[in-house]
Scaffold this motif. Sequence first.
Motif, PDB file in Angstrom:
ATOM      1  N   LYS A  63     -23.057 -83.327 -43.238  1.00 20.29           N
ATOM      2  CA  LYS A  63     -23.948 -83.520 -44.458  1.00 20.29           C
ATOM      3  C   LYS A  63     -23.508 -85.253 -44.869  1.00 20.29           C
ATOM      4  O   LYS A  63     -24.184 -85.936 -45.324  1.00 20.29           O
ATOM      5  CB  LYS A  63     -23.702 -82.755 -45.603  1.00 20.29           C
ATOM      6  CG  LYS A  63     -24.642 -81.629 -45.219  1.00 20.29           C
ATOM      7  CD  LYS A  63     -24.557 -80.657 -46.453  1.00 20.29           C
ATOM      8  CE  LYS A  63     -25.121 -79.285 -45.950  1.00 20.29           C
ATOM      9  NZ  LYS A  63     -26.504 -79.209 -45.642  1.00 20.29           N
ATOM     10  N   THR A  64     -22.128 -85.411 -44.701  1.00 21.38           N
ATOM     11  CA  THR A  64     -21.612 -86.710 -44.849  1.00 21.38           C
ATOM     12  C   THR A  64     -22.122 -87.784 -44.001  1.00 21.38           C
ATOM     13  O   THR A  64     -22.377 -88.938 -44.345  1.00 21.38           O
ATOM     14  CB  THR A  64     -19.990 -86.602 -45.120  1.00 21.38           C
ATOM     15  OG1 THR A  64     -19.675 -85.664 -46.314  1.00 21.38           O
ATOM     16  CG2 THR A  64     -19.563 -88.120 -45.553  1.00 21.38           C
ATOM     17  N   GLY A  74     -28.203 -91.014 -39.242  1.00 20.30           N
ATOM     18  CA  GLY A  74     -28.635 -91.972 -40.424  1.00 20.30           C
ATOM     19  C   GLY A  74     -29.199 -91.309 -41.558  1.00 20.30           C
ATOM     20  O   GLY A  74     -29.600 -92.116 -42.464  1.00 20.30           O
ATOM     21  N   LYS A  75     -29.199 -89.994 -41.873  1.00 17.70           N
ATOM     22  CA  LYS A  75     -29.677 -89.535 -42.814  1.00 17.70           C
ATOM     23  C   LYS A  75     -28.278 -88.636 -43.672  1.00 17.70           C
ATOM     24  O   LYS A  75     -28.439 -87.781 -44.674  1.00 17.70           O
ATOM     25  CB  LYS A  75     -30.587 -88.425 -42.738  1.00 17.70           C
ATOM     26  CG  LYS A  75     -31.905 -88.931 -42.060  1.00 17.70           C
ATOM     27  CD  LYS A  75     -32.850 -87.808 -41.953  1.00 17.70           C
ATOM     28  CE  LYS A  75     -34.166 -88.518 -41.289  1.00 17.70           C
ATOM     29  NZ  LYS A  75     -35.105 -87.485 -41.081  1.00 17.70           N
ATOM     30  N   GLY A  76     -27.173 -89.107 -43.382  1.00 16.39           N
ATOM     31  CA  GLY A  76     -25.978 -88.825 -44.106  1.00 16.39           C
ATOM     32  C   GLY A  76     -25.652 -89.105 -45.440  1.00 16.39           C
ATOM     33  O   GLY A  76     -26.503 -90.161 -45.860  1.00 16.39           O
ATOM     34  N   TRP A  77     -24.834 -88.623 -46.217  1.00 13.60           N
ATOM     35  CA  TRP A  77     -24.526 -88.930 -47.491  1.00 13.60           C
ATOM     36  C   TRP A  77     -24.114 -90.415 -47.516  1.00 13.60           C
ATOM     37  O   TRP A  77     -24.561 -91.254 -48.605  1.00 13.60           O
ATOM     38  CB  TRP A  77     -23.381 -87.903 -48.058  1.00 13.60           C
ATOM     39  CG  TRP A  77     -23.231 -87.918 -49.561  1.00 13.60           C
ATOM     40  CD1 TRP A  77     -24.100 -88.346 -50.420  1.00 13.60           C
ATOM     41  CD2 TRP A  77     -22.052 -87.750 -50.231  1.00 13.60           C
ATOM     42  NE1 TRP A  77     -23.733 -88.155 -51.841  1.00 13.60           N
ATOM     43  CE2 TRP A  77     -22.309 -87.598 -51.704  1.00 13.60           C
ATOM     44  CE3 TRP A  77     -21.124 -87.356 -49.948  1.00 13.60           C
ATOM     45  CZ2 TRP A  77     -21.751 -87.500 -52.728  1.00 13.60           C
ATOM     46  CZ3 TRP A  77     -20.191 -86.868 -50.832  1.00 13.60           C
ATOM     47  CH2 TRP A  77     -20.090 -86.823 -52.336  1.00 13.60           C
ATOM     48  N   GLY A  81     -28.539 -90.874 -48.086  1.00 12.59           N
ATOM     49  CA  GLY A  81     -29.158 -89.290 -48.156  1.00 12.59           C
ATOM     50  C   GLY A  81     -28.616 -88.423 -49.172  1.00 12.59           C
ATOM     51  O   GLY A  81     -27.306 -88.622 -49.564  1.00 12.59           O
ATOM     52  N   SER A  82     -29.057 -87.394 -49.556  1.00 14.71           N
ATOM     53  CA  SER A  82     -28.742 -86.591 -50.622  1.00 14.71           C
ATOM     54  C   SER A  82     -28.442 -85.086 -49.807  1.00 14.71           C
ATOM     55  O   SER A  82     -29.486 -84.728 -49.205  1.00 14.71           O
ATOM     56  CB  SER A  82     -29.875 -86.485 -51.657  1.00 14.71           C
ATOM     57  OG  SER A  82     -29.526 -85.324 -52.548  1.00 14.71           O
ATOM     58  N   TRP A 108     -24.766 -85.616 -59.556  1.00 14.48           N
ATOM     59  CA  TRP A 108     -23.777 -84.633 -60.038  1.00 14.48           C
ATOM     60  C   TRP A 108     -24.055 -83.579 -59.141  1.00 14.48           C
ATOM     61  O   TRP A 108     -22.788 -82.960 -58.809  1.00 14.48           O
ATOM     62  CB  TRP A 108     -24.080 -84.277 -61.344  1.00 14.48           C
ATOM     63  CG  TRP A 108     -25.100 -83.436 -61.991  1.00 14.48           C
ATOM     64  CD1 TRP A 108     -26.394 -83.725 -62.164  1.00 14.48           C
ATOM     65  CD2 TRP A 108     -25.392 -81.864 -61.502  1.00 14.48           C
ATOM     66  NE1 TRP A 108     -27.300 -82.788 -62.282  1.00 14.48           N
ATOM     67  CE2 TRP A 108     -26.762 -81.601 -62.076  1.00 14.48           C
ATOM     68  CE3 TRP A 108     -24.491 -80.928 -61.374  1.00 14.48           C
ATOM     69  CZ2 TRP A 108     -27.155 -80.360 -62.104  1.00 14.48           C
ATOM     70  CZ3 TRP A 108     -25.095 -79.621 -61.168  1.00 14.48           C
ATOM     71  CH2 TRP A 108     -26.330 -79.036 -61.477  1.00 14.48           C
ATOM     72  N   ALA A 109     -25.226 -83.020 -58.752  1.00 12.23           N
ATOM     73  CA  ALA A 109     -25.408 -81.865 -57.700  1.00 12.23           C
ATOM     74  C   ALA A 109     -24.598 -82.131 -56.362  1.00 12.23           C
ATOM     75  O   ALA A 109     -24.154 -81.399 -55.841  1.00 12.23           O
ATOM     76  CB  ALA A 109     -26.901 -81.410 -57.856  1.00 12.23           C
ATOM     77  N   ASP A 110     -24.957 -83.545 -55.799  1.00 13.34           N
ATOM     78  CA  ASP A 110     -24.538 -83.915 -54.582  1.00 13.34           C
ATOM     79  C   ASP A 110     -23.231 -83.683 -54.847  1.00 13.34           C
ATOM     80  O   ASP A 110     -22.312 -83.315 -53.679  1.00 13.34           O
ATOM     81  CB  ASP A 110     -25.103 -85.241 -54.297  1.00 13.34           C
ATOM     82  CG  ASP A 110     -26.590 -85.194 -53.886  1.00 13.34           C
ATOM     83  OD1 ASP A 110     -27.289 -84.338 -53.693  1.00 13.34           O
ATOM     84  OD2 ASP A 110     -27.321 -86.045 -54.064  1.00 13.34           O
ATOM     85  N   TRP A 111     -22.326 -84.403 -55.756  1.00 11.77           N
ATOM     86  CA  TRP A 111     -21.017 -84.498 -55.880  1.00 11.77           C
ATOM     87  C   TRP A 111     -20.449 -83.020 -55.845  1.00 11.77           C
ATOM     88  O   TRP A 111     -19.376 -82.885 -55.236  1.00 11.77           O
ATOM     89  CB  TRP A 111     -20.578 -85.347 -56.860  1.00 11.77           C
ATOM     90  CG  TRP A 111     -20.349 -86.842 -56.516  1.00 11.77           C
ATOM     91  CD1 TRP A 111     -21.524 -87.602 -56.761  1.00 11.77           C
ATOM     92  CD2 TRP A 111     -19.512 -87.482 -55.768  1.00 11.77           C
ATOM     93  NE1 TRP A 111     -21.125 -88.927 -56.373  1.00 11.77           N
ATOM     94  CE2 TRP A 111     -19.971 -88.784 -55.616  1.00 11.77           C
ATOM     95  CE3 TRP A 111     -18.300 -87.212 -55.670  1.00 11.77           C
ATOM     96  CZ2 TRP A 111     -19.198 -89.967 -54.985  1.00 11.77           C
ATOM     97  CZ3 TRP A 111     -17.347 -88.024 -54.643  1.00 11.77           C
ATOM     98  CH2 TRP A 111     -18.077 -89.337 -54.549  1.00 11.77           C
ATOM     99  N   LEU A 112     -20.800 -82.442 -56.641  1.00 12.30           N
ATOM    100  CA  LEU A 112     -20.305 -80.986 -57.028  1.00 12.30           C
ATOM    101  C   LEU A 112     -20.448 -80.084 -55.811  1.00 12.30           C
ATOM    102  O   LEU A 112     -19.568 -79.547 -55.442  1.00 12.30           O
ATOM    103  CB  LEU A 112     -21.164 -80.201 -58.172  1.00 12.30           C
ATOM    104  CG  LEU A 112     -20.405 -79.028 -58.749  1.00 12.30           C
ATOM    105  CD1 LEU A 112     -19.030 -79.318 -59.043  1.00 12.30           C
ATOM    106  CD2 LEU A 112     -21.248 -78.439 -59.807  1.00 12.30           C
ATOM    107  N   PHE A 113     -21.489 -80.304 -55.182  1.00 14.92           N
ATOM    108  CA  PHE A 113     -21.764 -79.463 -53.794  1.00 14.92           C
ATOM    109  C   PHE A 113     -20.837 -79.620 -52.624  1.00 14.92           C
ATOM    110  O   PHE A 113     -20.292 -79.163 -51.980  1.00 14.92           O
ATOM    111  CB  PHE A 113     -22.925 -79.347 -53.355  1.00 14.92           C
ATOM    112  CG  PHE A 113     -23.632 -78.752 -51.882  1.00 14.92           C
ATOM    113  CD1 PHE A 113     -23.323 -77.292 -51.839  1.00 14.92           C
ATOM    114  CD2 PHE A 113     -23.889 -79.593 -50.852  1.00 14.92           C
ATOM    115  CE1 PHE A 113     -23.680 -76.810 -50.644  1.00 14.92           C
ATOM    116  CE2 PHE A 113     -24.278 -78.838 -49.720  1.00 14.92           C
ATOM    117  CZ  PHE A 113     -24.055 -77.390 -49.803  1.00 14.92           C
TER     118      PHE A 113
END
Length: 212
Positions: A63-64, A74-77, A81-82, A108-113
Amino acid sequence: MAVHEHPHRSPGFHLPSFRRRRTASASETAVSARIGTDTAQAYVFASLRLLTGFVFLWAFLDKTFGLGYATGSGKGWIDGGSPTKGFLGGVAAGPMESTFHSWAGDSWADWLFMLGLLGIGVALTAGVALRFAAVAGTVMMALMWVAEWPPAQHLSDGSPSMSTNPFADYHLVYAVVLIALAAASAGDTLGLGKLWAKLPLVRRSRWLRWLR
Protein backbone atom coordinates in the motif's frame (compact mmCIF):
# COMPACT_ATOMS: atom_id res chain seq x y z
CA MET A 1 13.92 -71.93 66.76
CA ALA A 2 17.13 -71.85 64.77
CA VAL A 3 17.63 -69.31 62.03
CA HIS A 4 19.50 -70.72 59.01
CA GLU A 5 21.83 -68.56 57.00
CA HIS A 6 21.89 -68.82 53.20
CA PRO A 7 25.35 -67.68 52.19
CA HIS A 8 24.78 -68.57 48.54
CA ARG A 9 22.25 -65.75 48.15
CA SER A 10 23.63 -62.37 47.17
CA PRO A 11 22.13 -59.67 49.39
CA GLY A 12 22.83 -57.02 46.69
CA PHE A 13 20.67 -58.61 43.98
CA HIS A 14 16.98 -57.70 44.15
CA LEU A 15 14.46 -57.74 41.32
CA PRO A 16 12.76 -54.57 42.61
CA SER A 17 15.93 -52.62 41.79
CA PHE A 18 15.58 -53.69 38.19
CA ARG A 19 11.99 -52.52 38.15
CA ARG A 20 13.01 -49.17 39.61
CA ARG A 21 15.61 -48.72 36.91
CA ARG A 22 13.06 -49.64 34.27
CA THR A 23 10.56 -47.16 35.74
CA ALA A 24 13.20 -44.45 35.83
CA SER A 25 14.03 -45.13 32.19
CA ALA A 26 10.36 -44.87 31.26
CA SER A 27 10.12 -41.56 33.13
CA GLU A 28 13.15 -40.18 31.32
CA THR A 29 11.61 -41.22 28.01
CA ALA A 30 8.36 -39.47 28.91
CA VAL A 31 10.24 -36.31 29.88
CA SER A 32 12.21 -36.39 26.62
CA ALA A 33 9.00 -36.88 24.64
CA ARG A 34 7.35 -33.97 26.44
CA ILE A 35 10.35 -31.73 25.81
CA GLY A 36 10.32 -32.73 22.16
CA THR A 37 6.61 -31.94 21.89
CA ASP A 38 7.06 -28.57 23.60
CA THR A 39 9.91 -27.74 21.23
CA ALA A 40 7.85 -28.71 18.19
CA GLN A 41 4.95 -26.58 19.41
CA ALA A 42 7.28 -23.63 19.99
CA TYR A 43 8.58 -23.82 16.40
CA VAL A 44 5.06 -24.20 15.01
CA PHE A 45 3.93 -21.06 16.86
CA ALA A 46 7.10 -19.24 15.79
CA SER A 47 6.45 -20.14 12.15
CA LEU A 48 2.85 -18.98 12.45
CA ARG A 49 4.06 -15.73 14.00
CA LEU A 50 6.52 -15.03 11.20
CA LEU A 51 4.00 -15.81 8.47
CA THR A 52 1.34 -13.63 10.07
CA GLY A 53 3.88 -10.85 10.53
CA PHE A 54 4.73 -11.04 6.85
CA VAL A 55 1.03 -10.68 5.97
CA PHE A 56 0.85 -7.36 7.82
CA LEU A 57 4.24 -6.12 6.65
CA TRP A 58 3.51 -6.97 3.03
CA ALA A 59 0.18 -5.14 3.20
CA PHE A 60 2.03 -2.08 4.51
CA LEU A 61 4.72 -2.25 1.82
CA ASP A 62 2.29 -2.85 -1.03
CA LYS A 63 0.00 0.00 0.00
CA THR A 64 2.95 2.33 0.59
CA PHE A 65 4.90 1.72 -2.61
CA GLY A 66 2.25 0.37 -4.99
CA LEU A 67 3.97 -2.94 -5.70
CA GLY A 68 1.31 -4.02 -8.15
CA TYR A 69 -0.58 -6.55 -6.06
CA ALA A 70 -3.51 -5.18 -4.04
CA THR A 71 -2.27 -1.67 -4.87
CA GLY A 72 -1.47 -0.84 -8.47
CA SER A 73 1.83 0.64 -9.55
CA GLY A 74 1.87 4.42 -9.16
CA LYS A 75 -1.09 4.35 -6.75
CA GLY A 76 0.88 3.83 -3.55
CA TRP A 77 0.74 6.01 -0.47
CA ILE A 78 4.00 7.75 -1.43
CA ASP A 79 2.47 8.55 -4.83
CA GLY A 80 -0.43 10.39 -3.22
CA GLY A 81 -2.84 7.49 -3.07
CA SER A 82 -5.00 6.77 -0.04
CA PRO A 83 -4.70 3.36 1.68
CA THR A 84 -8.25 3.63 3.06
CA LYS A 85 -10.25 5.40 0.36
CA GLY A 86 -10.84 2.36 -1.82
CA PHE A 87 -11.74 -0.06 0.93
CA LEU A 88 -13.79 2.20 3.18
CA GLY A 89 -15.36 4.00 0.25
CA GLY A 90 -16.52 0.66 -1.14
CA VAL A 91 -18.34 -0.46 2.01
CA ALA A 92 -21.84 -1.38 0.85
CA ALA A 93 -23.47 -3.06 3.85
CA GLY A 94 -23.65 -2.99 7.61
CA PRO A 95 -24.58 -0.56 10.37
CA MET A 96 -21.46 1.61 9.89
CA GLU A 97 -21.65 2.03 6.12
CA SER A 98 -22.13 5.81 6.17
CA THR A 99 -19.52 6.23 8.93
CA PHE A 100 -16.90 4.35 6.96
CA HIS A 101 -17.70 6.41 3.87
CA SER A 102 -17.04 9.58 5.86
CA TRP A 103 -13.69 8.20 7.06
CA ALA A 104 -12.53 7.05 3.63
CA GLY A 105 -9.43 8.91 2.48
CA ASP A 106 -9.09 11.05 5.61
CA SER A 107 -5.48 11.70 6.53
CA TRP A 108 -5.92 10.52 10.13
CA ALA A 109 -7.49 7.27 8.94
CA ASP A 110 -4.66 6.64 6.47
CA TRP A 111 -1.97 7.26 9.07
CA LEU A 112 -3.66 5.22 11.77
CA PHE A 113 -4.26 2.29 9.44
CA MET A 114 -0.73 2.27 8.01
CA LEU A 115 0.96 2.69 11.38
CA GLY A 116 -1.16 -0.20 12.64
CA LEU A 117 -0.05 -2.45 9.79
CA LEU A 118 3.59 -1.50 10.28
CA GLY A 119 3.56 -1.79 14.07
CA ILE A 120 1.80 -5.15 14.13
CA GLY A 121 4.00 -6.51 11.36
CA VAL A 122 7.26 -5.44 13.04
CA ALA A 123 6.13 -6.72 16.44
CA LEU A 124 5.22 -10.14 15.06
CA THR A 125 8.34 -10.46 12.93
CA ALA A 126 10.66 -9.43 15.77
CA GLY A 127 8.77 -11.43 18.40
CA VAL A 128 8.30 -8.56 20.85
CA ALA A 129 5.25 -6.62 22.07
CA LEU A 130 2.98 -9.46 21.01
CA ARG A 131 0.27 -8.40 23.45
CA PHE A 132 0.24 -4.94 21.92
CA ALA A 133 0.03 -6.54 18.48
CA ALA A 134 -2.83 -8.76 19.65
CA VAL A 135 -4.85 -5.84 21.02
CA ALA A 136 -4.21 -3.51 18.07
CA GLY A 137 -4.68 -6.27 15.53
CA THR A 138 -7.94 -7.46 17.07
CA VAL A 139 -9.36 -3.92 16.97
CA MET A 140 -8.28 -3.53 13.35
CA MET A 141 -9.73 -6.92 12.34
CA ALA A 142 -12.99 -6.15 14.16
CA LEU A 143 -13.40 -2.87 12.25
CA MET A 144 -12.64 -4.59 8.94
CA TRP A 145 -15.15 -7.33 9.80
CA VAL A 146 -17.82 -4.69 10.39
CA ALA A 147 -16.84 -2.99 7.13
CA GLU A 148 -17.35 -6.18 5.14
CA TRP A 149 -20.34 -7.21 7.31
CA PRO A 150 -20.53 -10.97 6.58
CA PRO A 151 -24.07 -11.34 8.05
CA ALA A 152 -25.53 -9.42 5.09
CA GLN A 153 -26.95 -11.56 2.29
CA HIS A 154 -27.54 -8.49 0.16
CA LEU A 155 -25.75 -5.18 -0.25
CA SER A 156 -27.45 -1.82 0.23
CA ASP A 157 -28.28 -1.69 -3.49
CA GLY A 158 -30.02 -5.06 -3.31
CA SER A 159 -27.36 -7.10 -5.09
CA PRO A 160 -26.07 -10.35 -3.55
CA SER A 161 -23.28 -9.78 -1.02
CA MET A 162 -21.55 -13.06 -1.93
CA SER A 163 -20.85 -13.64 1.76
CA THR A 164 -19.95 -17.28 2.37
CA ASN A 165 -20.43 -17.28 6.15
CA PRO A 166 -22.57 -15.02 8.35
CA PHE A 167 -19.99 -14.85 11.14
CA ALA A 168 -16.62 -16.56 10.71
CA ASP A 169 -14.34 -15.00 8.13
CA TYR A 170 -10.60 -14.48 7.79
CA HIS A 171 -10.63 -11.32 9.91
CA LEU A 172 -11.81 -13.30 12.93
CA VAL A 173 -9.25 -16.01 12.19
CA TYR A 174 -6.44 -13.45 12.16
CA ALA A 175 -7.68 -11.95 15.43
CA VAL A 176 -7.68 -15.36 17.15
CA VAL A 177 -4.22 -16.12 15.74
CA LEU A 178 -2.85 -12.87 17.17
CA ILE A 179 -4.32 -13.62 20.59
CA ALA A 180 -2.97 -17.19 20.52
CA LEU A 181 0.54 -16.01 19.59
CA ALA A 182 0.57 -13.58 22.51
CA ALA A 183 -0.78 -16.18 24.94
CA ALA A 184 1.84 -18.72 23.83
CA SER A 185 4.76 -16.23 24.12
CA ALA A 186 5.58 -17.12 20.54
CA GLY A 187 8.32 -14.50 20.39
CA ASP A 188 10.65 -16.57 22.58
CA THR A 189 11.47 -18.94 19.69
CA LEU A 190 13.05 -17.52 16.53
CA GLY A 191 12.40 -14.08 17.96
CA LEU A 192 13.65 -11.46 20.38
CA GLY A 193 11.14 -12.17 23.13
CA LYS A 194 13.62 -13.55 25.68
CA LEU A 195 16.20 -10.87 24.90
CA TRP A 196 13.52 -8.18 25.30
CA ALA A 197 12.52 -9.56 28.70
CA LYS A 198 16.15 -9.42 29.92
CA LEU A 199 16.70 -5.75 29.09
CA PRO A 200 17.20 -3.69 32.29
CA LEU A 201 14.62 -1.10 31.21
CA VAL A 202 12.04 -3.79 30.52
CA ARG A 203 12.73 -5.58 33.80
CA ARG A 204 12.15 -2.35 35.71
CA SER A 205 8.94 -1.45 33.89
CA ARG A 206 5.78 -3.46 34.47
CA TRP A 207 4.02 -2.26 31.35
CA LEU A 208 7.01 -3.07 29.13
CA ARG A 209 7.09 -6.57 30.60
CA TRP A 210 3.37 -6.81 29.87
CA LEU A 211 3.94 -5.92 26.23
CA ARG A 212 5.98 -9.07 25.80
